[in-house]
Design an enzyme around this catalytic site. Sequence first.
Site, mmCIF file in Angstrom:
data_model
loop_
_atom_site.group_PDB
_atom_site.id
_atom_site.type_symbol
_atom_site.label_atom_id
_atom_site.label_comp_id
_atom_site.label_asym_id
_atom_site.label_seq_id
_atom_site.Cartn_x
_atom_site.Cartn_y
_atom_site.Cartn_z
ATOM 1 N N HIS A 544 -0.406 10.208 -31.100
ATOM 2 C CA HIS A 544 -0.485 8.756 -31.273
ATOM 3 C C HIS A 544 0.559 8.047 -30.408
ATOM 4 O O HIS A 544 0.233 7.121 -29.649
ATOM 5 C CB HIS A 544 -0.267 8.410 -32.751
ATOM 6 N N GLU A 545 1.807 8.475 -30.507
ATOM 7 C CA GLU A 545 2.878 7.817 -29.755
ATOM 8 C C GLU A 545 2.711 8.030 -28.248
ATOM 9 O O GLU A 545 3.034 7.146 -27.450
ATOM 10 C CB GLU A 545 4.246 8.325 -30.221
ATOM 11 N N HIS A 548 0.467 5.414 -26.758
ATOM 12 C CA HIS A 548 1.199 4.201 -26.376
ATOM 13 C C HIS A 548 1.936 4.420 -25.056
ATOM 14 O O HIS A 548 1.942 3.556 -24.172
ATOM 15 C CB HIS A 548 2.216 3.842 -27.463
ATOM 16 N N HIS A 551 -0.300 4.288 -22.048
ATOM 17 C CA HIS A 551 -0.712 2.901 -21.817
ATOM 18 C C HIS A 551 0.374 2.183 -21.013
ATOM 19 O O HIS A 551 0.078 1.437 -20.071
ATOM 20 C CB HIS A 551 -0.935 2.203 -23.157
#
Length: 758
Positions: A544-545, A548, A551
């Site tokens: 999940h991290e 980010h 991105h």
Amino acid sequence: MIARLTENGFRKLLGPAFRSRVFWNNVAVRRSSTSTPVIPPSPDDFELVSLFDQPQFSHKTRPTSATGIFQHTQLTTPSAFTALADSTLVRAQLLTARILRAPQSRSELFKVVKNLDRLSDLLCGVIDLAELLRNAHPDRQWVQSANDSYEKLCEYMNVLNTNVGLYEALDVVLHDPEVVKSLGPEAYQTALIFWRDFEKEKFVSLSSEILSLGHEFVNQASAPRPAALIEASELEGLKDDGMGARLQRQASSTRKSLLVYPGSHQAYMIMRSAPMESPRKKLYVAAHSSTPRQIECLERLLGARAELARLVGWDSYTGMVLHDKMAKTPENVNHFLDTFLDRTAVHAQEALHTLRLRKQAHLKTASLPIIQAWDRSYYCPPEPPEPPVPLPPLSLGRVFMGLSRLFKHLYGIRLRPSEVLPGEVWHPDVRKVEVVDEEHGVIGWIYADLFARNGKACGAAHYTVRCSRRTDDDDDAGDLKVGVVEEELLEASQRFELVKRHRLRGVQGEYQLPLVVLLCEFSRPSVLSGPTILEWHEVQTLFHEMGHAMHSMIGRTEYHNVSGTRCATDFVELPSILMEHFLSSPTVLSLFDTNGLLTNGQTGNNHQDPCHFIDTHSGVLLSVLDQIYHSPLALDSEFDSTAVLAQLSNTRGLIPHTPGTSFQTQFGHLFGYGATYYSYLFDRVVASYVWRHIFLSSPVERELGERYKREVLSYGGGKNPWFMLSALLKMPALESGDAAAMQTVGQWGIDDNVSSRH
């Protein structure tokens, strides 16, 4: 708004790892329908395993190569960081003065948007670094310096956010056809962001009451609740041979009632293991109780927000907040939530029926009993998430290797271990990796501070310490024409900025490259215990991290305010949630294996927790509650937040409201995510749809990865999210982003086991 703070401002040794390879050789995962060949691990991939799995007692570097934090040579002491903040403030004042004078010069008007973005980046570059250091640095003097610098620059930023002159200069720009025509799409999007935020902040600053009530509400949301008085007789038959047996012995020997505090290990055990209903009910009521002051604080906060919205000309706080989001209006959000609630209700009712059958069997009743709020954990105990196929122990290094190989397949990007110089990081635990694009070379850096220690912020977080932006057209010299300042006052900030500028292979211009920090609290590898072995939920958290982080890396824009994760609130979680979906693919899981075997015959873990559907339904209801709380209803003299919650639970919920409880005072997201709590749910739906329709059958296909990179990740926040989504999914009807589009997304539903992480 001048500074858009990062989302964080608001949740074993190689020997043993090699021994597990015998298990890897026996893992036969289902062959994906993709014909894409799996690329074997590279030497860099093996180095990643060593970097994260081997204990590091010291950094092996040359004594002459000492530096400062993130290779800023001057940042070697807390006083140096304070000096940087002071120097940044002086430069910000000069740049502000330049923008204020822009309407007097035709040529300067064309530079207003660029200079506003520079001003934002100038302040954020130090504020975001201070935010990291005060949460991660073990030295108290560094923490104090970071706190002081953070407060000083944020105070100046708040002044800028209400500066009428800056607002008027931007107003001139946006009403000048020639200047507007000169702005590219990204620049125009940046200008609109400043315009909207100036308008909001101009009025938000008038209500310090909102900030003070918000801080009080957040603090009270996590405050301890009163203990429940549990009688010894209520603990009979506890289904727990450890703590439960000890509690029973304690109650029997003392012959006194037990005080059990909500949130304690004893409370969790009783909620899961007590056959009698009374102790579970007592604990639930205690855990969801509120003082009159706590309820008053929330209702005053909601009322103040509603009054503020009316002052600005909006019917409600939701209307004011949503007009620049994907949803646009409260009506569109309600379309989405209503549609999605109807879609999830069928599965949720089936799951509830399963629980009622379990309760009936337990109580031996003739009819199906009602499931109460305190029954959930007993009849459906929460279970830790599991991988889709049985896996051997996963070390932290192997997971990073799998991430790097996945990025290589999808984007032509890999992670490469990098040497850490003395003084470059704040703790010896911190590892550094370069993000390397096969075409452009190094495009950014990730610093991984992943091991638990005292004094470090809890939980997992992605800190965008440095955003991407173009720097060769900054025209720094023009800042000095508006005032006379001693050169030495500017030097610290100028040196700080200079280090951040780089040229990319094959890319025109000079760029500030992104730098992110991942904070987690995994166990530390050691010689005795071996490498860090991750639980499955920790693997999900890391993916999940890293969603980010990528991105931030790929969203390389010319403007700081739209780079990477600086996009709409209801779009920012899409890349991170989508990354979790890749963990459902056996093909992707095989990337954790150095042999990359893909053979037939492996069956998956097909266990389905019925409470997953109940929890999803409850999450939708909380989003509905958030919308009601921030509607015009909050201005009603008879507004009662507890009555609203009870009515919603009893009319649209699965489980009836418990009289005497008031959960809303613990719903801390009402402050940080006020009127936008639906965002995470919205992105879960979008991510689930993108996964099913693009990546599910070919999770490592380069063409699909490039398409997602090209249509979504590369823009950051520089393009309308609906346009990005429409292009990615090849669904032109989504471009309007109207009620029909929101309703369409609501009909997609969720087909995942992704839990809330925001």
